[in-house]
Scaffold this motif. Structure first.
Motif: not given
Length: 516
Positions: A110-127
């Motif tokens: 859950q913690i990891l998912l929250s990190l990805k959602k908040n910190l990698d959000h733009s990169r993940l959306i962009s990809e």
């Protein structure tokens, strides 16, 4: 990822050792803290990427700590962790703009998912956006090879606008360039389609899409007759991409019931297209039936001074007796005045507001350096028009219309295109001044770059002289005279123009909204 630093604040931080080890193995750097006061100091002294914050702590509570940290570092993402599911705590936390909300016990994933959602959000959306568009690109390319009806052109154009807005915030400029070239190809094919079909649409309306002259009768009037009070807003010179962005703000107050894409008549210019909406007639019919109201290109004075008279004449012709009010807004003072006295319109069956700001902005881009900077491309132009809209008296009026229970119909008369490619034209001194279409006699032009109509009556346009013709530019071309050519081209290149043939100018929205 090794550079990402986390501050984890919990009065029982030692019990979270397995979680912290898990994150450190993943390459995150974690600072531990067991109280709110220290957390505030640590946030002042260090630049953390994210904070995990326990709500239930002795001393300063999580919410108090959150408020203090946010007052100093407003953009720092904070994830709230709590044992409690009490609604007021969630509401307080969300009101303080938390980035995420987790309920104990939390597991490492859950913690990891929250990190990805908040910190990698733009990169993940962009990809994700990029890969989705790559798939869609092939489909649009196939559609372009097959498109053969006005309905299909509407679908293709709306897809292109959708992807233009989706790709707007991604960092992959290569994708944006691919979309631009696809839009260019679409406009080239659309020009050929209009050249082939437009005259038939005018002469055989049963084969045509809804055009400017049939919009009122076919779309607006049936809606007015269905409900007690209707507000029709015509924003001059509005494109689909701008409309889609405005709609996000309108949706807070209104629910869209239907969206009709209709086609502006040629020329896609205000004096032709908007007069046609109000009169329900083609320009040639306006000249014949209302010679005192119609103005041709070389005539002196404003060309849209009689819209109210045209509207009343159309209502009378259709046998409708509606309490109608027409209002034209051309400056901020008039807009504010109408907004302040807005309740007075609630007795009307139909209130029509023509709002002229977007058109003025596109003209200002030609003449003012500061606007050239602010609206240097379509993305910036969209942003500028949206900033105007959400801060405008018009948006206030839309909110007031919702509270009065009025139906809302939002539309425009034509769109606009960023003109980049000059094409030479020669004519006598009475040739019309618009850069995307010309009318007059003895016109000389590049045949491949225009749609030429030798006999204007074929497309229901008035003839200025016995041998007058009309020519319309294609794609993102604009007309330039050979004398003083370089100066003229430099001045007008990359300015927003209308009057010609492009998806942006011709395919335009009319949306019907019910108050929420």
């Amino acid at each position: 990822m090794g550079g990402i630093s986390i501050l984890w604040v919990d009065d029982e931080i030692d019990l979270l050792k397995p979680h912290i080890l898990f994150l450190e193995k993943k390459g995150y750097s974690v600072t531990k803290c067991n109280n709110g006061a220290d957390a505030i100091d640590l946030c002042e002294e260090n630049n953390y990427d994210i904070v995990f914050l326990d709500e239930n702590m002795p001393g300063l509570s999580g919410l108090q700590t959150l408020t203090e940290i946010k007052s100093k570092k407003g953009n720092l993402p904070i994830v709230m962790i709590t044992k409690s599911e009490e609604e007021y705590i969630m509401e307080d936390a969300i009101g303080n703009k938390i980035a995420d909300y987790l309920i104990k016990p939390v597991n490492p994933n859950q913690i990891l998912l929250s990190l990805k959602k908040n910190l990698d959000h733009s990169r993940l959306i962009s990809e994700k956006t990029t890969s989705n568009y790559q798939q869609e690109f092939r489909k649009i390319s196939m559609d372009l090879a097959m498109v053969n009806s006005f309905e299909e052109w509407v679908d293709v154009y709306k897809k292109l606008v959708y992807w233009e807005l989706e790709l707007e915030d991604i960092s992959d400029s290569g994708m944006v360039e691919i979309l631009e070239s696809q839009k260019q190809e679409a406009n080239s094919l659309f020009f050929k389609f209009i050249k082939k079909n437009y005259q038939d649409w005018i002469q055989n309306p049963e084969n045509a899409p809804i055009l400017s002259n049939s919009l009122f009768k076919k779309v607006i009037l049936p809606e007015v007759k269905k409900s007690k009070g209707t507000l029709v807003v015509i924003i001059d010179n509005l494109r689909y991409d701008q409309f889609n962005i405005f709609e996000k703000s309108i949706n807070k107050f209104y629910k869209k019931q239907e969206e009709i894409s209709y086609f502006s008549i040629l020329p896609t210019a205000t004096q032709y297209a908007r007069n046609s909406i109000f009169s329900g007639l083609m320009p040639l019919e306006m000249e014949q039936k209302h010679p005192k109201l119609w103005r041709n290109d070389p005539d002196e004075g404003g060309k849209n001074l009689f819209e109210e008279e045209f509207l009343q004449a159309q209502l009378s012709r259709l046998g409708e007796n509606l309490k109608t009010e027409y209002i034209k807004i051309t400056n901020l003072k008039a807009g504010k005045q109408l907004s302040d006295n807005f309740n007075s319109i609630k007795q009307n069956d139909l209130t029509v507001i023509v709002y002229n700001f977007v058109d003025m902005l596109s003209h200002a881009k030609t003449e003012m350096e500061v606007i050239k900077e602010l609206a240097s491309d379509d993305k910036a132009y969209r942003s500028l028009t949206n900033s105007w809209f959400i801060n405008s008296p018009l948006f206030e009026m839309i909110q007031k219309a919702q509270s009065l229970g009025l139906k809302l119909i939002l539309t425009t008369d034509h769109g606009t295109i960023n003109s980049k490619v000059p094409t030479k034209v020669i004519g006598d001194k009475n040739i019309s001044s618009n850069l995307r279409y010309k009318t007059g006699k003895s016109l000389t032009y590049e045949e491949k770059e225009v749609f030429a109509v030798k006999n204007p009556k074929d497309i229901m346009l008035p003839s200025l002289h016995m041998n007058s013709s009309f020519i319309f530019t294609k794609e993102d071309y604009f007309f330039a005279y050979p004398n003083n050519y370089n100066h003229f081209v430099k001045y007008y290149r990359n300015t927003y123009q209308h009057g010609g043939i492009s998806l942006e100018e011709m395919i335009i929205p009319c949306a019907i909204f019910a108050p929420k």
